[in-house]
Design a protein around this motif. Structure first.
Motif, mmCIF file in Angstrom:
data_model
loop_
_atom_site.group_PDB
_atom_site.id
_atom_site.type_symbol
_atom_site.label_atom_id
_atom_site.label_comp_id
_atom_site.label_asym_id
_atom_site.label_seq_id
_atom_site.Cartn_x
_atom_site.Cartn_y
_atom_site.Cartn_z
ATOM 1 N N ALA A 1 0.820 -1.256 0.047
ATOM 2 C CA ALA A 1 0.133 0.128 -0.109
ATOM 3 C C ALA A 1 0.810 1.220 0.064
ATOM 4 O O ALA A 1 0.410 2.095 -0.720
ATOM 5 N N TYR A 2 1.999 1.347 0.796
ATOM 6 C CA TYR A 2 2.996 2.378 0.887
ATOM 7 C C TYR A 2 3.621 2.670 -0.418
ATOM 8 O O TYR A 2 3.794 3.608 -0.941
ATOM 9 N N PHE A 3 3.952 1.541 -0.990
ATOM 10 C CA PHE A 3 4.828 1.529 -2.569
ATOM 11 C C PHE A 3 3.687 1.926 -3.455
ATOM 12 O O PHE A 3 4.118 2.838 -4.462
ATOM 13 N N MET A 4 2.432 1.450 -3.405
ATOM 14 C CA MET A 4 1.551 1.878 -4.116
ATOM 15 C C MET A 4 1.154 3.267 -4.455
ATOM 16 O O MET A 4 1.002 4.152 -5.432
ATOM 17 N N ASN A 5 1.186 3.955 -3.163
ATOM 18 C CA ASN A 5 0.864 5.549 -2.937
ATOM 19 C C ASN A 5 2.030 6.214 -3.721
ATOM 20 O O ASN A 5 2.015 7.154 -4.605
ATOM 21 N N PHE A 6 3.329 5.511 -3.643
ATOM 22 C CA PHE A 6 4.514 6.448 -4.066
ATOM 23 C C PHE A 6 4.329 6.307 -5.605
ATOM 24 O O PHE A 6 4.460 7.232 -6.577
ATOM 25 N N MET A 7 3.837 4.968 -6.292
ATOM 26 C CA MET A 7 3.898 4.799 -7.845
ATOM 27 C C MET A 7 2.776 5.736 -8.226
ATOM 28 O O MET A 7 2.723 6.241 -9.276
ATOM 29 N N ASN A 8 1.603 5.689 -7.631
ATOM 30 C CA ASN A 8 0.623 6.324 -8.044
ATOM 31 C C ASN A 8 0.765 7.842 -8.026
ATOM 32 O O ASN A 8 0.207 8.563 -8.756
ATOM 33 N N ASP A 9 1.576 8.459 -7.091
ATOM 34 C CA ASP A 9 1.904 9.794 -6.927
ATOM 35 C C ASP A 9 2.981 10.052 -8.225
ATOM 36 O O ASP A 9 2.397 11.039 -8.959
ATOM 37 N N ALA A 10 3.644 9.112 -8.818
ATOM 38 C CA ALA A 10 4.479 9.556 -9.829
ATOM 39 C C ALA A 10 3.538 9.477 -11.032
ATOM 40 O O ALA A 10 3.675 10.456 -11.830
ATOM 41 N N VAL A 11 2.650 8.794 -11.217
ATOM 42 C CA VAL A 11 1.527 8.278 -12.377
ATOM 43 C C VAL A 11 1.019 9.978 -12.306
ATOM 44 O O VAL A 11 0.685 10.462 -13.059
ATOM 45 N N ASP A 12 0.480 10.317 -11.334
ATOM 46 C CA ASP A 12 -0.375 11.395 -11.044
ATOM 47 C C ASP A 12 0.615 12.994 -11.500
ATOM 48 O O ASP A 12 -0.044 13.609 -11.924
ATOM 49 N N CYS A 13 1.929 12.701 -11.368
ATOM 50 C CA CYS A 13 2.929 13.639 -11.683
ATOM 51 C C CYS A 13 2.945 13.590 -13.079
ATOM 52 O O CYS A 13 3.317 14.635 -13.637
ATOM 53 N N GLY A 14 2.953 12.463 -13.910
ATOM 54 C CA GLY A 14 2.945 12.417 -15.335
ATOM 55 C C GLY A 14 3.769 11.508 -15.761
ATOM 56 O O GLY A 14 3.872 11.339 -16.952
ATOM 57 N N ALA A 15 4.049 10.424 -14.890
ATOM 58 C CA ALA A 15 4.981 9.300 -15.228
ATOM 59 C C ALA A 15 3.929 8.249 -16.355
ATOM 60 O O ALA A 15 2.889 8.185 -16.071
ATOM 61 N N ASP A 16 4.646 7.825 -17.423
ATOM 62 C CA ASP A 16 3.822 7.008 -18.180
ATOM 63 C C ASP A 16 4.349 5.516 -18.236
ATOM 64 O O ASP A 16 3.823 4.808 -19.152
ATOM 65 N N GLY A 17 5.223 5.412 -17.272
ATOM 66 C CA GLY A 17 5.636 3.920 -17.210
ATOM 67 C C GLY A 17 6.758 3.810 -16.190
ATOM 68 O O GLY A 17 7.130 4.540 -15.462
ATOM 69 N N PHE A 18 7.024 2.466 -15.931
ATOM 70 C CA PHE A 18 7.948 2.062 -14.878
ATOM 71 C C PHE A 18 9.001 0.941 -15.307
ATOM 72 O O PHE A 18 8.603 0.137 -16.205
ATOM 73 N N ARG A 19 10.177 0.971 -14.857
ATOM 74 C CA ARG A 19 11.189 -0.094 -14.937
ATOM 75 C C ARG A 19 11.464 -0.662 -13.578
ATOM 76 O O ARG A 19 11.752 0.237 -12.555
ATOM 77 N N PHE A 20 11.084 -1.907 -13.441
ATOM 78 C CA PHE A 20 11.336 -2.451 -12.096
ATOM 79 C C PHE A 20 12.669 -3.152 -11.757
ATOM 80 O O PHE A 20 13.076 -4.081 -12.434
ATOM 81 N N ASP A 21 13.317 -2.269 -10.905
ATOM 82 C CA ASP A 21 14.838 -2.880 -10.789
ATOM 83 C C ASP A 21 14.799 -4.272 -10.054
ATOM 84 O O ASP A 21 13.934 -4.747 -9.417
ATOM 85 N N THR A 22 15.580 -5.037 -10.189
ATOM 86 C CA THR A 22 15.885 -6.398 -9.709
ATOM 87 C C THR A 22 14.516 -7.107 -9.786
ATOM 88 O O THR A 22 14.349 -7.767 -8.864
ATOM 89 N N ALA A 23 13.977 -7.127 -10.845
ATOM 90 C CA ALA A 23 12.397 -7.896 -10.977
ATOM 91 C C ALA A 23 12.656 -9.172 -10.808
ATOM 92 O O ALA A 23 11.659 -9.913 -10.237
ATOM 93 N N LYS A 24 13.482 -10.021 -11.302
ATOM 94 C CA LYS A 24 13.912 -11.552 -11.180
ATOM 95 C C LYS A 24 13.874 -11.732 -9.632
ATOM 96 O O LYS A 24 13.841 -13.062 -9.355
#
Length: 467
Positions: A186-209
């Motif tokens: 939930a905490y991380f989702m708020n961070f990502m949603n804040d980025a989207v609301d600021c204008g982010a169009d996508g994400f690269r997930f570090d160390t995804a594997k």
């Protein structure tokens, strides 16, 4: 009622200026490695003119500050280091290396006004090993320090083939976050949603594997491996869902090895073509561009689900394995991945300074990289990629002696990219282009097509873009 109408107008306005996922996927991404938000904003007109459809930032989260601060890319004795922004202390937008949340939001608005997508590098898998530096607010929001990490996080990964170790043990001394903890999510989702609301169009997930898939073994601190369904928009956590999930360009750093499961990660997001990058670097290092070796993507995810590169920030700055490549060798590799039909190419912006030298000393964190992103060959290739969207590909070598110095990448009957890694030479190669004279888009060299044969005199070590 007026407030509702106003909110709908604002939403529609934001959607109007959002960069379509397909434009990012079918285009080319400039990795603005270690550039500050203000620097990116300043350079955006040049980036757009160079034909890039998106930029990728370094991690925007609050990060570790070295003992002596500073903005050296690789400072000594406690000075600044590029990899500190991969050591989160909190997941809020803004850090001393790249700029504030306001700087990020302003950069996003400028990017979208120019039709450039913004991809944010996010680091959910671990925190800094200096746990005393982690934000008390973040620790409290996750339910306390004992809830923050996986039960196995105090143990180091000994076998990356072992999926439980790979997804829950400490990697490189970085403590492994319990990414399945709903309070963390939930905490991380708020961070990502804040980025989207600021204008982010996508994400690269570090160390995804190193983040478990749903059917991977469970860490004792986890009850359900649901990170990927949640953070690609299929599921909610505590009532929160990823904003605009269907419109976002998402990909994960899934560096290939035994039991990496890239095909399974690709069910959720695009993945990195690390084996192909290694093959490509091996080829250009030896001044070779073999169609036989370069046709196969070497990835079970399939070419349509890949982000491709010649070098990444890890192969350059961490491992140093690609740092000695020359600018032409990098462009030759870029020509291959940009001219091909599948994959989404990522251009790594190196620091300013002498080519073939790791950390040449002319750039600090926050500065723009060198000018290679706007080299005429790079620009012509980026525009070729856009112009050839949807056309089939044909890779073949055109050396008269049967060698692998000249690679042609033909796209339908519309265009061809020709890479010459050897000396000056006359070329006569089969072509599907209509008969006529063509001036290549990078150097203006004239090509002639007559009765299905393309001919010209190629200069040494140049790339030609013909359509």
């Amino acid at each position: 009622m007026k407030k509702v109408l106003l909110a709908l107008l604002v939403l529609n306005f934001s959607l109007l200026f959002a960069v379509p996922k397909s434009k990012i996927k079918d285009g080319a991404i400039l990795h603005c490695w270690c550039w500050s938000f203000k620097t990116i904003e300043e350079k955006l007109p040049e980036i757009a003119s160079a034909g890039f459809t998106a930029i990728q930032t370094s991690p925007i989260n609050t990060c570790l500050v070295g003992e002596k601060g500073g903005l050296e890319l690789f400072g000594r004795n406690g000075g600044g280091k590029w990899y500190f922004h991969y050591q989160p202390v909190d997941w809020k937008i803004g850090n001393y290396q790249l700029g504030s949340r306001e700087d990020f939001e302003r950069m996003c608005k400028k990017a979208e006004s120019l039709g450039i997508g913004v991809i944010v590098d996010v680091v959910p898998n671990h925190t800094t090993p200096k746990k005393e530096a982690v934000s008390p607010d973040f620790i409290k929001a996750c339910g306390g320090i004992e809830k923050l990490y996986h039960a196995n996080s105090s143990q180091s990964v000994k076998s990356y083939v072992n999926r439980l170790q790979s997804t829950s043990h400490s990697m490189g001394g970085l403590p492994d976050v319990n990414t399945e903890n709903p309070l963390f999510q939930a905490y991380f989702m708020n961070f990502m949603n804040d980025a989207v609301d600021c204008g982010a169009d996508g994400f690269r997930f570090d160390t995804a594997k190193h983040i478990a898939l749903p059917d991977d073994p469970l860490d004792p601190a986890a009850t359900k491996n649901n990170f990927w369904p949640v953070f690609t928009g299929a599921e909610a956590v505590n009532g929160l869902k990823l904003h605009k999930a269907a419109d976002l360009f998402l990909y994960g750093e899934v560096l290939q090895a035994e039991n990496t499961r890239e095909k399974d990660y690709a069910k959720y997001l695009a993945v990195t073509a690390s084996h192909y990058g290694k093959t490509l670097r091996s080829q250009v290092k030896s001044d070779s561009v073999s169609a036989k070796y370069l046709k196969n993507w070497r990835n079970d995810a399939g070419g349509n689900n890949l982000v491709t590169w010649v070098e990444s920030h890890d192969t350059y700055a961490n491992e140093g394995e690609s740092a000695k490549l020359t600018n032409f060798q990098l462009r030759a590799g870029w020509a291959v991945i940009t001219a091909r039909k599948e994959g989404t190419p990522l251009f790594f912006s190196r620091p300013k300074g002498a080519e073939g030298v790791q950390f040449p000393g002319a750039s600090k964190i926050g500065d723009a990289g060198n000018d290679e992103f706007k080299n005429p060959e790079v620009v012509a290739l980026n525009n070729f990629r856009t112009a050839m969207r949807g056309e089939e590909e044909n890779l073949f070598n055109a050396d008269e002696d049967g060698g692998t110095k000249i690679l042609c990448i033909e796209r339908g009957k519309k265009g061809v990219v020709i890479i010459n890694t050897g000396d000056e030479v006359k070329i006569k190669a089969p072509s599907s282009l209509p008969d006529g004279l063509y001036a290549d888009k990078a150097h203006g060299l004239q090509f002639k097509v007559k009765k299905g044969m393309l001919s010209a005199k190629l200069k040494a070590r140049e790339i030609y873009v013909v359509y």
